[in-house]
Design a protein around this motif. Structure first.
Motif, mmCIF file in Angstrom:
data_model
loop_
_atom_site.group_PDB
_atom_site.id
_atom_site.type_symbol
_atom_site.label_atom_id
_atom_site.label_comp_id
_atom_site.label_asym_id
_atom_site.label_seq_id
_atom_site.Cartn_x
_atom_site.Cartn_y
_atom_site.Cartn_z
ATOM 1 N N SER A 33 45.157 83.728 11.982
ATOM 2 C CA SER A 33 45.622 84.248 10.853
ATOM 3 C C SER A 33 45.000 85.963 10.901
ATOM 4 N N ASP A 44 42.424 78.629 14.578
ATOM 5 C CA ASP A 44 43.131 78.916 13.077
ATOM 6 C C ASP A 44 42.701 80.179 12.371
ATOM 7 N N ARG A 45 41.624 80.527 12.447
ATOM 8 C CA ARG A 45 41.065 81.638 11.643
ATOM 9 C C ARG A 45 41.575 83.139 12.506
ATOM 10 N N ASP A 89 52.289 79.489 6.331
ATOM 11 C CA ASP A 89 51.891 80.302 5.262
ATOM 12 C C ASP A 89 51.219 79.713 3.927
ATOM 13 N N PHE A 110 45.546 86.303 2.563
ATOM 14 C CA PHE A 110 44.769 85.181 2.560
ATOM 15 C C PHE A 110 43.108 85.582 2.201
ATOM 16 N N LYS A 134 48.056 77.777 4.582
ATOM 17 C CA LYS A 134 46.973 78.992 4.639
ATOM 18 C C LYS A 134 46.780 79.403 3.291
ATOM 19 N N SER A 151 43.367 79.077 1.077
ATOM 20 C CA SER A 151 42.535 80.416 0.773
ATOM 21 C C SER A 151 42.335 80.453 -0.806
ATOM 22 N N THR A 163 48.115 72.133 12.119
ATOM 23 C CA THR A 163 48.693 73.343 11.541
ATOM 24 C C THR A 163 49.260 74.245 12.202
ATOM 25 N N ASN A 164 49.082 74.257 13.601
ATOM 26 C CA ASN A 164 49.563 75.278 14.349
ATOM 27 C C ASN A 164 50.058 74.421 15.697
ATOM 28 N N GLU A 224 47.753 88.002 12.688
ATOM 29 C CA GLU A 224 49.015 87.621 12.513
ATOM 30 C C GLU A 224 50.260 88.434 12.842
#
Length: 274
Positions: free
Chosen positions: A100, A96-97, A235, A207, A238, A242, A25-26, A103
């Motif tokens: 976000s 990842d959290r 995005d 999110f 995510k 969510s 994801t990243n 951001e």
């Protein structure tokens, strides 16, 4: 995204580097820690390291990007923590959290960019008004009787969505919220058929707002359309995680908007009839 480590044994540092390469994801990569050229995130092994000069002297604005790694949980609840030994899923989930939550650091917008974005929205509103006043050669079928919540702190965007919605629906009631907490209060007090939810807002972001909405009884299947001025695949991912139903890029494209609304209203009508 650059990730640095401080206080890690050599073998654990190498293991961390291998874990970062597993992210889907990243784009994480491990870099050497340099106080003069700070990374995006810094993993610190052991809470005692936070008292050492290289870490203690970091600027206050960087503190939210520090993650404690260790067997013991942090003594303060506001510090992100990754348990030890290092487990791939645990490490990547925590990163990842935090990505976000921070951001604004990774997708910074200058004042000029924000002003330009607002100008684009204003032009978009003007064009939408002109199109609305022009006779249409062929009108699409209109549905009626929907109540909608628009969650966006941009007044031009609120106007633009209102124009699009009123041009497509004969009867529609539209309410607005400027930020996530206000929206959460409104959805608990009122019934809505679907919700437009901006990602970047003051306070909690879209999110987190979406995640909290999905926990409310009666909103688990409600269509939530997330809005973003950035065409970022991250995005979209995510948003799905969510709980969003679909995704629209701002400024809104009328043709794409009509397609999405067609799918949403069809689902609402079918769901209501069951």
């Amino acid at each position: 995204m650059k990730i640095a480590a401080y206080g890690f044994a050599e073998d654990q540092g190498k293991k961390l580097g291998r874990i970062l390469k597993l992210s889907r994801t990243n784009p994480y990569c491990l870099v050497d820690f340099d106080p003069n050229s700070l990374p995006d995130l810094l993993l610190v092994f052991g809470e005692e390291q936070f008292q050492q000069p290289p870490i203690a002297e970091l600027p206050p604005s960087f503190q939210s990007r520090l993650i404690l790694v260790g067997k013991k949980k942090p003594t303060t609840t506001d510090r992100p923590h990754i348990g030890y030994p290092l487990i791939s899923s645990r490490v990547l989930s925590a990163l990842d959290r935090l990505t976000s939550a921070n951001e604004e650091f990774f997708q910074q917008e200058t004042t000029a960019e924000i002003k330009e974005q607002d100008n684009q929205y204003e032009k978009y509103v003007e064009q939408a008004v002109q199109q609305q006043n022009q006779p249409q050669a062929e009108e699409s079928a209109k549905s009626t009787g929907y109540r909608v919540l628009v969650v966006d702190d941009s007044v031009p965007m609120q106007k633009a969505l209102a124009i699009e919605l009123k041009s497509q629906f004969d009867q529609i009631e539209i309410e607005f919220a400027d930020e996530g907490l206000q929206a959460l209060d409104m959805v608990q007090q009122n019934h809505y058929d679907f919700i437009f939810l901006d990602i970047m807002m003051p306070g909690i972001d879209g999110f987190e707002t979406c995640t909290r909405m999905r926990k409310i009884e009666g909103l688990k299947k409600l269509p939530i359309i997330m809005l973003s001025s950035k065409t970022s695949p991250l995005d979209e991912v995510k948003g799905i995680m969510s709980g969003s139903s679909t995704y629209l890029t701002k400024p809104i494209d009328s043709a794409e908007f009509q397609k999405v609304m067609g799918r949403i209203t069809k689902w609402i009508d079918n769901f209501a009839s069951e």
